[in-house]
Write a protein that holds these residues in place. Structure first.
Motif, PDB file in Angstrom:
ATOM      1  N   ILE A  75      -8.181   6.033  -2.681  1.00 58.74           N
ATOM      2  CA  ILE A  75      -8.305   5.040  -1.416  1.00 58.74           C
ATOM      3  C   ILE A  75      -9.620   5.115  -0.796  1.00 58.74           C
ATOM      4  O   ILE A  75     -10.124   6.350  -0.797  1.00 58.74           O
ATOM      5  N   ILE A  96      -6.678   1.878  -3.888  1.00 59.98           N
ATOM      6  CA  ILE A  96      -6.533   1.097  -2.970  1.00 59.98           C
ATOM      7  C   ILE A  96      -7.968   0.906  -2.366  1.00 59.98           C
ATOM      8  O   ILE A  96      -8.477   1.954  -1.943  1.00 59.98           O
ATOM      9  N   ILE A 103       0.759  -1.001  -0.046  1.00 59.76           N
ATOM     10  CA  ILE A 103      -0.156  -0.006  -0.036  1.00 59.76           C
ATOM     11  C   ILE A 103       0.897   1.206   0.054  1.00 59.76           C
ATOM     12  O   ILE A 103       0.653   2.219  -0.830  1.00 59.76           O
TER      13      ILE A 103
END
Length: 264
Positions: free
Chosen positions: A210, A229, A15
């Motif tokens: 994200i 993400i 990540i």
């Protein structure tokens, strides 16, 4: 499903590398069950203090653009967090306030809802508001029925699915909750709407999205993350999700936010 636990060092580094490769981060988070542990009384579902402190630090980072996306009404969501330099999307994105603007945006028009659907919705609202043992949260654009047990939730969900079949409202069952909302809008569309406004305003290139969320309504957002993400907060459910990564509960969310804020 074989999901990646975001706090495992191997996946945290994965990540982290994605974040480092991006020039800008559009960071989206749900509230209940993600930042705040579940509470049978919605007004008392406070976000974890350590999560809020990390969000404040993240919001001040030049690289980050912070957005909160929730089924709660916009005013309620803002009151629960009180974060500056943040975008807020309440009622599943049906009412949006951007930090770059002083006005509330309503990207969905009620004109898209036919009269029959409106009548059924009103009848259902009045019926359940009359039940003393059930908490009805009127969100303006829709409503949430807070259920004390799974049996009640299933009974309500089944009745509403029948009532609203082929109508302009949709029924979604989450954790101890059944929600009714307009068919044509969801958190995924809200995420894309906010991302478009922010990227256009600041001429952003090479940005990464994200999204962290925990419920069925967040699946719509996971599906629009593309190369970004997506992180699912498991709580007590299984890992049947579109998200690539997962966390166990809001305490895990707080830990991840701490890492993102650079505190650990």
């Amino acid at each position: 499903m074989n999901k990646k636990y975001a706090l495992k060092n191997k996946y945290w580094q994965e990540i982290r590398q994605k974040i480092l490769r991006a020039d800008h981060i559009l960071f989206f988070s749900d509230y209940d069950g993600t930042l705040a542990p579940f509470n049978p009384v919605p007004a008392e579902a406070d976000a974890l203090t350590e999560a809020v402190e990390s969000l404040k630090l993240i919001a001040e980072k030049e690289k980050y653009y912070l957005s909160l996306v929730s089924g709660r009404q916009l005013s309620d969501l803002k009151n629960m967090l009180k974060l500056e330099k943040a975008n807020y999307a309440g009622s599943h994105g049906l009412e949006i306030e951007l930090f770059i603007s002083d006005e509330i945006i309503y990207p969905f028009s009620e004109q898209n809802i036919d009269q029959k659907s409106k009548e059924i919705y009103q009848d259902i609202k009045e019926k359940y508001q009359a039940k003393a043992q059930l908490e009805v949260e009127d969100k303006g654009f829709g409503m949430a029925l807070h259920c004390s047990d799974e049996i009640t939730k299933k009974e309500i969900r089944d009745e509403l699915n029948e009532k609203f079949a082929e109508k302009n409202y949709q029924v979604l069952a989450g954790r101890k909750i059944v929600e009714i909302r307009p068919q044509a809008w969801n958190k995924g569309k809200a995420v894309n709407f906010i991302a478009g406004k922010i990227s256009d305003k600041f001429a952003l290139e090479n940005y990464l999205k994200i999204y962290i969320g925990d419920d069925r309504t967040d699946e719509d957002a996971f599906q629009v993350i593309d190369e970004g993400i997506s992180i699912y907060v498991q709580n007590e459910d299984d890992l049947n999700t579109e998200a690539e990564y997962y966390l166990k509960d809001p305490h895990d969310t707080a830990e991840l936010l701490k890492l993102l804020a650079g505190e650990a």
